[in-house]
Write an enzyme that holds these catalytic residues in place. Structure first.
Site, PDB file in Angstrom:
ATOM      1  N   THR A 161       6.560-104.698 -23.815  1.00 27.18           N
ATOM      2  CA  THR A 161       5.567-104.275 -22.822  1.00 27.18           C
ATOM      3  C   THR A 161       4.676-105.462 -22.491  1.00 27.18           C
ATOM      4  O   THR A 161       4.184-106.157 -23.392  1.00 27.18           O
ATOM      5  CB  THR A 161       4.689-103.066 -23.219  1.00 27.18           C
ATOM      6  OG1 THR A 161       3.729-102.861 -22.179  1.00 27.18           O
ATOM      7  CG2 THR A 161       3.941-103.203 -24.530  1.00 27.18           C
ATOM      8  N   ASP A 221       1.867-105.156 -21.504  1.00 28.08           N
ATOM      9  CA  ASP A 221       0.495-104.769 -21.863  1.00 28.08           C
ATOM     10  C   ASP A 221       0.039-105.352 -23.197  1.00 28.08           C
ATOM     11  O   ASP A 221      -1.151-105.396 -23.485  1.00 28.08           O
ATOM     12  CB  ASP A 221       0.365-103.234 -21.931  1.00 28.08           C
ATOM     13  CG  ASP A 221       0.535-102.591 -20.565  1.00 28.08           C
ATOM     14  OD1 ASP A 221       0.809-103.319 -19.606  1.00 28.08           O
ATOM     15  OD2 ASP A 221       0.396-101.358 -20.462  1.00 28.08           O
TER      16      ASP A 221
HETATM   17  P1  FBP Z   1       5.212-100.181 -20.154  1.00 25.60           P
HETATM   18  O1  FBP Z   1       4.130 -99.830 -21.111  1.00 25.60           O
HETATM   19  O2  FBP Z   1       6.214 -99.134 -19.949  1.00 25.60           O
HETATM   20  O3  FBP Z   1       5.827-101.499 -20.529  1.00 25.60           O
HETATM   21  O4  FBP Z   1       4.583-100.406 -18.706  1.00 25.60           O
HETATM   22  C1  FBP Z   1       3.549-101.280 -18.487  1.00 25.60           C
HETATM   23  C2  FBP Z   1       3.006-101.228 -17.086  1.00 25.60           C
HETATM   24  O5  FBP Z   1       3.319-102.414 -16.417  1.00 25.60           O
HETATM   25  C3  FBP Z   1       1.506-100.969 -17.097  1.00 25.60           C
HETATM   26  O6  FBP Z   1       0.810-102.174 -17.207  1.00 25.60           O
HETATM   27  C4  FBP Z   1       1.281-100.245 -15.808  1.00 25.60           C
HETATM   28  O7  FBP Z   1       0.180 -99.382 -15.863  1.00 25.60           O
HETATM   29  C5  FBP Z   1       2.533 -99.459 -15.642  1.00 25.60           C
HETATM   30  O8  FBP Z   1       3.546-100.152 -16.323  1.00 25.60           O
HETATM   31  C6  FBP Z   1       2.903 -99.262 -14.201  1.00 25.60           C
HETATM   32  O9  FBP Z   1       4.150 -98.686 -14.148  1.00 25.60           O
HETATM   33  P2  FBP Z   1       4.716 -97.978 -12.862  1.00 25.60           P
HETATM   34  O10 FBP Z   1       5.001 -99.056 -11.870  1.00 25.60           O
HETATM   35  O11 FBP Z   1       5.936 -97.283 -13.350  1.00 25.60           O
HETATM   36  O12 FBP Z   1       3.649 -97.063 -12.373  1.00 25.60           O
END
Ligand code: FBP
Length: 555
Positions: free
Chosen positions: A204, A206
Site C-alpha cells: 500500500t 499509504d
Molecule cells: P490501498 O490501501 O488499497 O493500497 O489503497 C490506497 C489508496 O491509494 C488510498 O490512498 C486511497 O484513499 C485509495 O487507495 C483510493 O482508491 P480508489 O481509487 O479505489 O478510490
C-alpha cells in the site's frame, strides 16, 4: 504497444535480492524462532485461529537443503486494492523463484483481485508475458480489485477454484484488510484439512501496513518520492511567482505517513497531520485558524505565497467531522434503499439532516454545499465514504478566505491571498518503481515462494533491515496472527491486522515538529527532484526519510 526508452531500459534492471536467498532454491530453508503471540486480544485470536495462531517467525537461510524445494507446484496470485509501484516485481519474484525450483511449476494470476479467485477467472503467467512487466509500475499484469472474501459461500468458492486448478498455494498481495483476509483464508484451508498454503505480501502506498517486523509496505517509497518531486516543483514555482498559496491534498486513506514524508522531503509552510489533529482534538476552525496565522505572518514579511499539505484522511480525524462521517456511513448503510430512491441532492440533504443527531446535523449544515454533496456520494465496497473524493483542500481554502476577509474588514490583515489547489494520489500509484521498491518487491515475491517451498502458511513475506543497503537485507516470514487484534467492525468484534498510524512520539513526527515553525515563517523549501534510476547511491538508492529516522539513522 510502443514502449518508452526508459521502459525498455528498465527491463534490463536486475533487482537486488537479500544475500541469503541468492543461491539455488533447493539450498534455502527456514530457521524458525519461538511461538509468537498476537499484539492484543490473544485469547480471542487463539480461538478464532485454532490452526494457524502463534506460529514462529521464519528467517530464510542459505546453504541448507530443502528436500521439498523441487516438488511440482501450482501457485495462484492476486493483487488486491489500490495500485502500488512494485506489484509487477512481486509477481516476477514469485515467478523466477518458482521456475528456478522446478521449470514445470505454474503461476496462475487470478484476475481483477480477490473476485478472480472467487469466480475462477485467471491466466497462466508465462515467461514471455512476465518479461513485459518487469520493473514497471501498475497492476495491469492481472488487474486488481477491492472485493473482500467474506461470506461462507465466497470461502467455499475460493476452495473450489483452488481444487479445480490444483492450486497448492495462494499469494495475496494487499494492504491490512487483504492480509487479514489472507490470514482468514489460511485458517479456513487448515481447518478444512486442505493443504493449500496462503502467504501475504505487504502492499500500500499509504505506508500504514507496518510494525516492528514489517518495516514498510511496498509502493510507499516510490509514491512519496513522486509526490515530493511535484511538491518541490510547485514550491519553486510559488517562490518564483510569489503570488499563490498552493493547497495540496495528498493520498492516504487514513494515516498521514505520505503527507509527513513529503513534508520532511520538501519543507512546506504547513503540513497538517491528521493523527495530531485527533490527539489535540482540533476542530475544523482550529485548523483553519492555525493556517491563517501563518498566512498573516508571512504577509507581514510581504510573502503572499506558500504551500500547505493536507492529508487525504484528515476529515475522519477532525472530531466533529469524523463523527458526522461515521453517523452518515451508518445511516446510509441502514437505509440505503430509501436513500437511493431520493432523486435530488436537496431531497437527500433534507432527509439526512432530519435523521442525523442534533450536533452532527449542525456540522453537516455548516459545510459548503459542494462538500455536503461529496459526503453523500457512493460508498466504497466496505460502506465507507470515499475520502479521495472529498475536496478538503478546497474546503480549507474557502474557510481561509472567509477568515482573511473578516480580518481585512477589521484592518488586521493587509496581504493578498490567491490560491491554487491540487490533489496528488493517482500520479504516484503506478510510477516506475524506485530502485528501492523494485528490489524490495522482487525480494518479497521471491521470499513468498521460498516460504511456500518450505511448507509455511498463514505468513506475510518480509524483508527486513531496509534502512541499510540491499546487501544487508534479511528475508523471511512473519505469522499473520502476530500482527492482529480485535476491532469493532460493522457492529461486531472482528480480527484485523492493526493499521499503523503516525505516532506522535516517534522520530519522523518529532523531526517534523521540531522544524515546522521555521518552515512556516521562512521560505525553507527543498526540492528533491525526480526519482533517479541511474547514478550514485545517495541519489538513486536512499530509502525514505521516515524509514531512516525510524531506524535511528542521522539525517
Ligand atoms: P490501498 O490501501 O488499497 O493500497 O489503497 C490506497 C489508496 O491509494 C488510498 O490512498 C486511497 O484513499 C485509495 O487507495 C483510493 O482508491 P480508489 O481509487 O479505489 O478510490
Amino acid at each position: 504497444m510502443k514502449h518508452s526508452n526508459l521502459q525498455i531500459d528498465r527491463y534490463k534492471y536486475e533487482p537486488k535480492l537479500p544475500p541469503q536467498v541468492r543461491g539455488a532454491v533447493a539450498d534455502i530453508s527456514v530457521e524458525l524462532g519461538d511461538p509468537t503471540e498476537a499484539i492484543a486480544d490473544q485469547d480471542a485470536l487463539r480461538s478464532q485461529f485454532g490452526n494457524t495462531y502463534g506460529k514462529p517467525i521464519a528467517t530464510l537461510v542459505g546453504g541448507r537443503t530443502n528436500e521439498n524445494a523441487a516438488t511440482q507446484r501450482t501457485v495462484g496470485v492476486i493483487l488486491s486494492g489500490g495500485q502500488a509501484p512494485g506489484g509487477h516485481n512481486v509477481i516476477a519474484g514469485i515467478f523466477d523463484a518458482l521456475k528456478a525450483a522446478n521449470p514445470d511449476n505454474r503461476l496462475l494470476g487470478f484476475l481483477a483481485g480477490p473476485g478472480g479467485l472467487i469466480d475462477d477467472k485467471k491466466m497462466e503467467i508465462t515467461a514471455e508475458y512476465m518479461d513485459e512487466f518487469r520493473n514497471t509500475g501498475g497492476f495491469d499484469i492481472i488487474g486488481s480489485g477491492r472485493t473482500k472474501i467474506e461470506t461462507p459461500e465466497q470461502f467455499a468458492a475460493v476452495r473450489e477454484t483452488c481444487k479445480r486448478n490444483s492450486v497448492d498455494a495462494v499469494v495475496v498481495i494487499g494492504g491490512d484488510d487483504s492480509n487479514t483476509n489472507a490470514a482468514l483464508l489460511a485458517e479456513y484451508f487448515a481447518a478444512n484439512g486442505d493443504p493449500v498454503q496462503v502467504i501475504g505480501v505487504p502492499k500500500t502506498i499509504d505506508g500504514d501496513l507496518k510494525n516492528e517486523y514489517i518495516e514498510t509496505s511496498f509502493g510507499f517509497d516510490t509514491a512519496v518520492k513522486t509526490y515530493s518531486e511535484l511538491i518541490g516543483n510547485i514550491e519553486r514555482d510559488a517562490n518564483s511567482a510569489k503570488k499563490y498559496w498552493h493547497f495540496i491534498k495528498l493520498m492516504g486513506r487514513s494515516a498521514s505517513h505520505i503527507a509527513l514524508e513529503c513534508a520532511l522531503q520538501t519543507q512546506p509552510n504547513v503540513c497538517i497531520i491528521s493523527e495530531e489533529v485527533k490527539e489535540k482534538r482540533q476542530t475544523l476552525n482550529d485548523i483553519v485558524a492555525s493556517i491563517v496565522e501563518i498566512i498573516v505572518a508571512r504577509a507581514e514579511q510581504v510573502e503572499n505565497f506558500g504551500v500547505v499539505l493536507v492529508p487525504e484522511g484528515l476529515n475522519e480525524f477532525i472530531p466533529e467531522v469524523g463523527a458526522l462521517i461515521h453517523e452518515l456511513n451508518d445511516l446510509l448503510a441502514t437505509d440505503s434503499n430509501y436513500f437511493t430512491q431520493l432523486r435530488t441532492f436537496e431531497d437527500q440533504a433534507e432527509w439526512v439532516n432530519k435523521n442525523l443527531g442534533r450536533n452532527t446535523s449542525y456540522v453537516f449544515s455548516s459545510l459548503p454545499n459542494s462538500i455536503q454533496r461529496q459526503l453523500l456520494m457512493d460508498r466504497d465496497p466496505h460502506g465507507n465514504v470515499q475520502v479521495s473524493r472529498i475536496e478538503t483542500e478546497k474546503l480549507l481554502i474557502e474557510m481561509v478566505e472567509d477568515s482573511l476577509r473578516e480580518r481585512t474588514a477589521k484592518g488586521t490583515y493587509t496581504g493578498k491571498f490567491s490560491s491554487q489547489h491540487h490533489f496528488f494520489g493517482y500520479e504516484g500509484r503506478c510510477a516506475f518503481p524506485s530502485n528501492f521498491d523494485a528490489d524490495y518487491t522482487y525480494g518479497l515475491g521471491y521470499g513468498a515462494f521460498l516460504l511456500i517451498a518450505n511448507g509455511l502458511t498463514g505468513y506475510i513475506s518480509s524483508v527486513r533491515n531496509l534502512a541499510k543497503p540491499a546487501e544487508e537485507w534479511v528475508a523471511g516470514g512473519i505469522p499473520l496472527t502476530m500482527m492482529m487484534n480485535m476491532e469493532q467492525r460493522h457492529g461486531s468484534q472482528k480480527p484485523v491486522i492493526r493499521k499503523a498510524l503516525v505516532e506522535l512520539d516517534e522520530a519522523p513526527f518529532r523531526r517534523f515538529a521540531a522544524e515546522r515553525e521555521a518552515w512556516a515563517k521562512e521560505t525553507s523549501f527543498t526540492n528533491p527532484g525526480a526519482i533517479q534510476y541511474y547514478g550514485p547511491d545517495e541519489v538513486c538508492n536512499m530509502p525514505t526519510m521516515t524509514l531512516q529516522l525510524e531506524h535511528g539513522l542521522e539525517i
